[in-house]
Design an enzyme around this catalytic site. Structure first.
Site, mmCIF file in Angstrom:
data_model
loop_
_atom_site.group_PDB
_atom_site.id
_atom_site.type_symbol
_atom_site.label_atom_id
_atom_site.label_comp_id
_atom_site.label_asym_id
_atom_site.label_seq_id
_atom_site.Cartn_x
_atom_site.Cartn_y
_atom_site.Cartn_z
ATOM 1 N N ASP A 13 31.282 15.027 72.217
ATOM 2 C CA ASP A 13 30.995 14.046 70.938
ATOM 3 C C ASP A 13 29.400 14.509 70.399
ATOM 4 O O ASP A 13 28.599 13.886 70.453
ATOM 5 C CB ASP A 13 30.895 12.566 71.478
ATOM 6 C CG ASP A 13 32.178 12.115 71.905
ATOM 7 O OD1 ASP A 13 32.977 12.060 71.326
ATOM 8 O OD2 ASP A 13 32.290 11.416 73.129
ATOM 9 N N LYS A 35 38.123 18.156 73.818
ATOM 10 C CA LYS A 35 38.520 17.229 72.719
ATOM 11 C C LYS A 35 37.256 17.468 71.662
ATOM 12 O O LYS A 35 36.266 17.117 71.777
ATOM 13 C CB LYS A 35 38.686 15.721 73.266
ATOM 14 C CG LYS A 35 39.460 14.994 72.034
ATOM 15 C CD LYS A 35 39.510 13.840 72.571
ATOM 16 C CE LYS A 35 38.212 12.930 72.295
ATOM 17 N NZ LYS A 35 37.816 12.490 71.036
ATOM 18 N N ASP A 62 41.291 16.168 67.800
ATOM 19 C CA ASP A 62 41.754 14.380 68.108
ATOM 20 C C ASP A 62 41.354 13.881 66.558
ATOM 21 O O ASP A 62 40.433 13.426 66.418
ATOM 22 C CB ASP A 62 41.089 14.034 68.901
ATOM 23 C CG ASP A 62 41.385 12.334 69.216
ATOM 24 O OD1 ASP A 62 42.522 11.871 68.774
ATOM 25 O OD2 ASP A 62 40.756 11.642 69.661
ATOM 26 N N LEU A 63 42.179 14.175 65.698
ATOM 27 C CA LEU A 63 41.899 13.770 64.250
ATOM 28 C C LEU A 63 42.664 12.515 63.721
ATOM 29 O O LEU A 63 42.472 11.916 62.705
ATOM 30 C CB LEU A 63 42.003 14.760 63.089
ATOM 31 C CG LEU A 63 41.328 16.208 63.269
ATOM 32 C CD1 LEU A 63 41.395 17.044 62.484
ATOM 33 C CD2 LEU A 63 39.704 15.692 63.517
ATOM 34 N N LYS A 64 43.635 12.134 64.559
ATOM 35 C CA LYS A 64 44.277 10.790 64.406
ATOM 36 C C LYS A 64 45.119 10.710 63.055
ATOM 37 O O LYS A 64 44.582 9.606 62.255
ATOM 38 C CB LYS A 64 43.277 9.827 64.644
ATOM 39 C CG LYS A 64 42.889 9.534 66.159
ATOM 40 C CD LYS A 64 42.259 8.319 66.469
ATOM 41 C CE LYS A 64 41.735 8.219 67.968
ATOM 42 N NZ LYS A 64 40.797 9.409 68.290
ATOM 43 N N ASP A 67 48.907 9.047 57.342
ATOM 44 C CA ASP A 67 48.948 8.841 55.809
ATOM 45 C C ASP A 67 50.425 9.277 55.401
ATOM 46 O O ASP A 67 51.278 8.974 56.257
ATOM 47 C CB ASP A 67 48.104 10.002 55.333
ATOM 48 C CG ASP A 67 47.469 10.068 53.998
ATOM 49 O OD1 ASP A 67 48.361 9.393 52.885
ATOM 50 O OD2 ASP A 67 46.121 10.170 53.699
ATOM 51 N N PRO A 69 53.905 10.739 54.861
ATOM 52 C CA PRO A 69 54.549 11.614 55.475
ATOM 53 C C PRO A 69 54.126 13.319 54.980
ATOM 54 O O PRO A 69 53.635 14.161 55.909
ATOM 55 C CB PRO A 69 56.059 11.663 55.263
ATOM 56 C CG PRO A 69 56.102 10.230 55.311
ATOM 57 C CD PRO A 69 54.794 9.908 54.401
ATOM 58 N N ASN A 70 53.870 13.407 53.891
ATOM 59 C CA ASN A 70 53.764 14.399 53.035
ATOM 60 C C ASN A 70 52.511 15.099 53.323
ATOM 61 O O ASN A 70 52.186 16.474 53.692
ATOM 62 C CB ASN A 70 54.079 14.671 51.667
ATOM 63 C CG ASN A 70 54.009 16.053 51.076
ATOM 64 O OD1 ASN A 70 54.378 17.177 51.499
ATOM 65 N ND2 ASN A 70 53.381 16.306 50.003
ATOM 66 N N THR A 126 41.791 2.191 72.227
ATOM 67 C CA THR A 126 41.157 1.695 73.562
ATOM 68 C C THR A 126 39.988 0.832 73.351
ATOM 69 O O THR A 126 39.533 -0.062 74.421
ATOM 70 C CB THR A 126 40.895 2.509 74.729
ATOM 71 O OG1 THR A 126 40.029 3.581 74.142
ATOM 72 C CG2 THR A 126 42.279 3.362 75.206
ATOM 73 N N GLY A 216 34.215 11.607 78.225
ATOM 74 C CA GLY A 216 33.429 12.223 77.145
ATOM 75 C C GLY A 216 31.765 12.046 77.942
ATOM 76 O O GLY A 216 31.509 12.554 78.657
ATOM 77 N N ARG A 217 31.346 10.721 77.611
ATOM 78 C CA ARG A 217 29.806 10.593 77.786
ATOM 79 C C ARG A 217 29.662 10.663 79.081
ATOM 80 O O ARG A 217 28.345 11.226 79.596
ATOM 81 C CB ARG A 217 29.473 9.359 77.164
ATOM 82 C CG ARG A 217 29.225 9.439 75.698
ATOM 83 C CD ARG A 217 29.240 7.974 74.986
ATOM 84 N NE ARG A 217 30.524 7.417 74.807
ATOM 85 C CZ ARG A 217 30.733 6.372 74.170
ATOM 86 N NH1 ARG A 217 29.650 5.896 73.478
ATOM 87 N NH2 ARG A 217 32.224 5.989 73.862
#
Length: 237
Positions: A13, A35, A62-64, A67, A69-70, A126, A216-217
């Site tokens: 992070d 990540k 990890d860009l989630k 949008d 589909p195209n 989460t 992470g942290r």
């Protein structure tokens, strides 16, 4: 417990490439992957990810994506030059979007000659609890919402989902052993909970059936990240 792979994915992070390189160098051999999320990618782009490739460690990007589909398909294809083994899309983007993501991952493999990146679906973040879901108009029970979205993701050929530690048992039973469960909200004994509301220790999560543990942290902000990561890995054995 015997492990034939390192399930720890360390979330870096930070937006600072030098700091990221230093952390990876410290953690080599103690973690299985890193990540990189929106914070790092927004600041540094694809070229920033490539500046970490010298360590030859798997990258979970990890860009989630969420949008039409195209657009999601094109975004995944745009990562073809980045050495990533796993990417995320929001399952709430629907069937057509998830199928487009899988098809795009196959095209990335064709273009690069490498294994295609795994496409992992984000179910319920989460950081959310039942009250948060109700506030945005989702009336389903939180666990029911997670299992419903995971079932949809599996039917769309996604490789797995991100889930909290508390959904591992139900999803492993529902989705079988070949479906990856990528689990954030992992907090070693004595760690602060931060913004995660649904957490377990690394050993508890792995025992329940997690495939990968995102930490992470508790590692990156420890006084000695390397020793901390090694201790976590040892606790899993």
């Amino acid at each position: 417990m015997t492990l034939d792979y390192n399930p720890i994915i360390c979330a870096l992070d930070t937006t600072d490439i030098d700091e990221a390189n230093e952390l990876i160098e410290q953690l080599r051999g103690s973690i299985g992957a890193i990540k990189l999320g929106l914070e790092f990618f927004t600041a540094n782009g694809a070229s920033g990810v490539r500046k970490l490739e010298q360590h030859q460690i798997p990258v979970f990007l990890d860009l989630k994506f969420h949008d039409i589909p195209n657009t999601v398909a094109k975004a995944i294809k745009a990562t073809a030059g980045i050495n990533t083994f796993m990417m995320t899309v929001h399952t709430s983007g629907g069937r057509a979007m998830m199928q487009a993501a899988i098809d795009a991952s196959m095209e990335v493999a064709y273009l690069t000659g490498k294994d295609r990146p795994l496409i992992i679906g984000v179910t319920v973040l989460t950081s959310l609890d039942q009250a948060d879901l109700n506030m945005i108009g989702v009336e389903n029970n939180l666990n029911d919402q997670v299992t419903r979205l995971a079932d949809l993701a599996q039917s769309c050929r996604l490789d797995g989902v991100v889930c909290s530690p508390y959904e591992i048992t139900a999803l492993r039973k529902q989705c079988g052993t070949d479906f990856s469960l990528v689990v954030p909200g992992i907090r070693p004994e004595g760690s602060a909970q931060d913004d995660q509301k649904r957490t377990l220790t690394p050993a508890e999560a792995l025992t329940k059936g997690a495939s990968h543990l995102v930490i992470g942290r508790p590692i990156t902000q420890a006084k000695d990240p390397k020793t901390t990561a090694k201790a976590i890995l040892e606790s899993l054995r």
